[in-house]
Design a protein around this motif. Structure first.
Motif, mmCIF file in Angstrom:
data_model
loop_
_atom_site.group_PDB
_atom_site.id
_atom_site.type_symbol
_atom_site.label_atom_id
_atom_site.label_comp_id
_atom_site.label_asym_id
_atom_site.label_seq_id
_atom_site.Cartn_x
_atom_site.Cartn_y
_atom_site.Cartn_z
ATOM 1 N N ILE A 168 -19.651 -32.875 40.730
ATOM 2 C CA ILE A 168 -19.677 -32.036 39.515
ATOM 3 C C ILE A 168 -18.492 -32.292 38.585
ATOM 4 C CG2 ILE A 168 -21.127 -30.080 40.246
ATOM 5 C CD1 ILE A 168 -18.645 -28.566 40.976
ATOM 6 N N GLY A 169 -17.404 -32.867 39.112
ATOM 7 C CA GLY A 169 -16.243 -33.100 38.252
ATOM 8 C C GLY A 169 -16.302 -34.393 37.459
ATOM 9 N N LEU A 170 -17.338 -35.199 37.665
ATOM 10 C CA LEU A 170 -17.387 -36.495 36.978
ATOM 11 C C LEU A 170 -17.560 -36.311 35.477
ATOM 12 C CD1 LEU A 170 -19.729 -38.482 39.395
ATOM 13 C CD2 LEU A 170 -17.296 -38.898 39.025
ATOM 14 N N PRO A 171 -16.768 -37.026 34.672
ATOM 15 C CA PRO A 171 -16.934 -36.899 33.226
ATOM 16 C C PRO A 171 -18.258 -37.521 32.761
ATOM 17 C CG PRO A 171 -15.338 -38.620 33.747
ATOM 18 C CD PRO A 171 -15.714 -37.963 35.054
ATOM 19 N N PRO A 172 -18.756 -37.086 31.604
ATOM 20 C CA PRO A 172 -20.089 -37.551 31.155
ATOM 21 C C PRO A 172 -20.229 -39.076 31.084
ATOM 22 C CG PRO A 172 -19.286 -35.770 29.743
ATOM 23 C CD PRO A 172 -18.170 -36.096 30.701
ATOM 24 N N HIS A 173 -19.168 -39.784 30.644
ATOM 25 C CA HIS A 173 -19.363 -41.238 30.485
ATOM 26 C C HIS A 173 -19.532 -41.929 31.838
ATOM 27 C CE1 HIS A 173 -14.974 -41.268 31.124
ATOM 28 N NE2 HIS A 173 -15.083 -42.551 31.409
ATOM 29 N N ILE A 174 -18.873 -41.417 32.879
ATOM 30 C CA ILE A 174 -19.055 -42.001 34.225
ATOM 31 C C ILE A 174 -20.412 -41.578 34.789
ATOM 32 C CG2 ILE A 174 -18.193 -42.026 36.605
ATOM 33 C CD1 ILE A 174 -16.364 -43.544 34.820
ATOM 34 N N THR A 175 -20.790 -40.331 34.561
ATOM 35 C CA THR A 175 -22.110 -39.858 34.998
ATOM 36 C C THR A 175 -23.207 -40.718 34.373
ATOM 37 O OG1 THR A 175 -21.253 -37.602 35.156
ATOM 38 C CG2 THR A 175 -23.644 -37.845 35.048
ATOM 39 N N ALA A 176 -23.048 -41.021 33.087
ATOM 40 C CA ALA A 176 -24.052 -41.829 32.380
ATOM 41 C C ALA A 176 -24.083 -43.252 32.922
ATOM 42 C CB ALA A 176 -23.755 -41.828 30.883
ATOM 43 N N ALA A 177 -22.906 -43.872 33.051
ATOM 44 C CA ALA A 177 -22.858 -45.282 33.477
ATOM 45 C C ALA A 177 -23.370 -45.438 34.910
ATOM 46 C CB ALA A 177 -21.430 -45.821 33.364
ATOM 47 N N THR A 178 -22.945 -44.548 35.810
ATOM 48 C CA THR A 178 -23.412 -44.662 37.195
ATOM 49 C C THR A 178 -24.904 -44.329 37.274
ATOM 50 O OG1 THR A 178 -22.575 -42.414 37.562
ATOM 51 C CG2 THR A 178 -21.199 -44.208 38.337
ATOM 52 N N ILE B 113 -29.955 -34.224 31.597
ATOM 53 C CA ILE B 113 -29.474 -32.866 31.882
ATOM 54 C C ILE B 113 -28.043 -32.911 32.393
ATOM 55 C CG2 ILE B 113 -29.789 -30.824 33.363
ATOM 56 C CD1 ILE B 113 -32.789 -31.445 33.415
ATOM 57 N N VAL B 114 -27.792 -33.819 33.321
ATOM 58 C CA VAL B 114 -26.487 -33.831 33.979
ATOM 59 C C VAL B 114 -25.399 -34.422 33.078
ATOM 60 C CG1 VAL B 114 -26.494 -36.018 35.257
ATOM 61 C CG2 VAL B 114 -25.628 -33.953 36.343
ATOM 62 N N VAL B 115 -25.788 -35.304 32.155
ATOM 63 C CA VAL B 115 -24.797 -35.810 31.195
ATOM 64 C C VAL B 115 -24.410 -34.688 30.222
ATOM 65 C CG1 VAL B 115 -24.456 -37.418 29.250
ATOM 66 C CG2 VAL B 115 -25.406 -38.250 31.406
ATOM 67 N N ALA B 116 -25.391 -33.858 29.864
ATOM 68 C CA ALA B 116 -25.108 -32.735 28.954
ATOM 69 C C ALA B 116 -24.371 -31.600 29.661
ATOM 70 C CB ALA B 116 -26.431 -32.207 28.364
ATOM 71 N N ASP B 117 -24.682 -31.376 30.943
ATOM 72 C CA ASP B 117 -24.075 -30.264 31.678
ATOM 73 C C ASP B 117 -23.729 -30.717 33.096
ATOM 74 O OD1 ASP B 117 -23.352 -27.938 32.960
ATOM 75 O OD2 ASP B 117 -25.380 -27.086 32.991
ATOM 76 N N GLY B 118 -22.493 -31.187 33.236
ATOM 77 C CA GLY B 118 -22.056 -31.732 34.520
ATOM 78 C C GLY B 118 -22.022 -30.718 35.646
ATOM 79 N N GLN B 119 -22.043 -29.434 35.309
ATOM 80 C CA GLN B 119 -21.967 -28.386 36.329
ATOM 81 C C GLN B 119 -23.335 -28.036 36.910
ATOM 82 O OE1 GLN B 119 -18.945 -26.799 37.238
ATOM 83 N NE2 GLN B 119 -18.060 -28.463 36.034
ATOM 84 N N ASN B 120 -24.382 -28.625 36.370
ATOM 85 C CA ASN B 120 -25.739 -28.310 36.839
ATOM 86 C C ASN B 120 -25.951 -28.901 38.242
ATOM 87 O OD1 ASN B 120 -28.578 -28.448 37.359
ATOM 88 N ND2 ASN B 120 -28.940 -28.036 35.190
#
Ligand SMILES: [Zn+2]
Length: 380
Positions: free
Chosen positions: A180-190, A228-235
């Motif tokens: 949940i702590g991953l920033p959006p750009h890492i969430t998107a790239a991974t 969803i997860v890129v917009a809201d990492g806490q989901n």
């Protein structure tokens, strides 16, 4: 005759780490991780649970983002010095890759080079190896269910691959609270790495209906949950679904990968670009190349099926390559290899390396070095 391999025990969802820790029977663990994860407290979350159960451990936190041989050597040294008996990788692909190769290093003699795939090293991996448990902290590589590991050996200009069925972690732990702590750009790239694994596995021209089924469902989950997860990492629900889709991608790609990964690998090896980002920056252009190639009906159907998933998700554009381009852009990823310090002068060398990479052997259609050059040029 076909050989299908399906993965390992998987603990998935909130509470997965506690459930896993309860299975441990007192062996001393070497935790393999990186300094960044330790700093943000993710390693502490796990060690607190180990402490509660009185499980002993040592920690190696020196893994590089693109791991090198020295990481394995240092980790193996601590393993021996601290009399560890099993490995616990906490991380994304890098820490898991290092932990897998530490398994080899602590149980086999001689230089690591001897066990690398291009030296027919798998045949030399014969000794009993310690158990490996893997807690995923990104949803992308799916390395927690992978049988291969990639590092750069000393003096090498490309990534060196180690493969053996016994390198697969004994237990894979998918705990959404770890991501949940991953920033959006890492969430998107991974997330796009996981997308690419499912996509390339689906397109690989081999008979593997089990992998095909997994790959399609993996793609569907990513189209639904990655935005969803890129917009809201806490989901937490979306985080869990992305971990599952990532694990599915790595399960499916035993069928094969393709030209996207061959294009991406040199970008990481030469320019140290994040692996997921590398895939994202070239994927739509590789798909465009496939769309423009002369395909038979079966091959066209494979591409059409992916476009159908975009349609069902309400994300389709006119062509599949445009759908992929728009999807990746919508996640905040900016196209253009030139923005990453890559110039036209680099493309010849990159194409050579891409062609030398093994992944495109499983591409939907055969590709040559000129094709790679043309795709890089479009992605520039
Ligand atoms: Zn990948």
């Amino acid at each position: 005759m076909n050989i299908f391999n399906f993965p390992t025990t998987i603990y998935s969802g909130q509470g997965a780490i506690e459930a896993f820790v309860n299975t441990l029977r007192g062996e001393k663990l070497l935790i393999v991780t990186d300094a960044g994860l330790r700093k943000v407290g993710l390693v502490d979350q796990v060690t607190a649970l180990l402490d509660q159960q009185n499980i002993k451990y040592a920690i190696f936190d020196g893994t590089h983002p693109n791991p090198i041989e020295e990481d394995v050597i240092q980790g193996a040294e601590i393993y021996h010095q601290q009399h560890c008996q099993a490995l616990l990788a906490i991380g994304g692909g890098s820490s898991m890759d290092v932990a897998k190769i530490i398994k080899i290093a602590v149980s086999h003699d001689g230089p690591l080079q001897d066990y690398e795939i291009s030296s027919a090293g798998a045949e030399r991996i014969i000794n009993a190896m310690p158990k490996l448990y893997a807690i995923a902290t990104t949803a992308g590589t799916g390395s927690e269910v992978g049988r291969s590991a990639v590092i750069m050996l000393k003096g090498s200009d490309h990534k060196n691959i180690f493969f053996h069925p016994k390198l697969i972690p004994d237990i894979a732990i998918l705990a959404p609270e770890m991501t949940i702590g991953l920033p959006p750009h890492i969430t998107a790239a991974t997330g796009i790495d996981a997308f690419t694994h499912n996509l390339e596995a689906w397109l690989a021209p081999h008979y593997h209906p089990m992998a095909d089924g997994i790959a399609l469902e993996g793609l569907r989950l990513i189209l639904e949950y990655l935005p969803i997860v890129v917009a809201d990492g806490q989901n937490i629900e979306a985080r869990e679904q992305m971990l599952v889709a990532s694990m599915m991608g790595a399960t499916a790609f035993q069928k094969g990968l393709g030209m996207v990964h061959s294009l991406a690998h040199p970008l990481s090896a030469v320019f140290d670009l994040h692996h997921g980002l590398s895939n994202a920056l070239v994927l739509p252009f590789a798909i465009e190349f496939l769309e423009n190639a002369s395909l038979n009906d079966q091959q066209k159907k494979r591409l059409d099926k992916i476009q159908q998933l975009f349609t069902e998700a309400g994300l389709a554009k006119q062509t599949l390559s445009q759908s992929c381009h728009a999807f990746i852009a919508s996640l905040g990823i900016n196209f253009g290899l030139s923005k990453q310090g890559i110039s036209k002068d680099d493309l010849e060398r990159l194409s050579q390396l891409a062609f030398a990479d093994g992944c495109h052997q499983d591409n939907l259609i055969a590709v040559n070095q000129q094709d790679f050059y043309a795709v890089y040029q479009k992605a520039l």
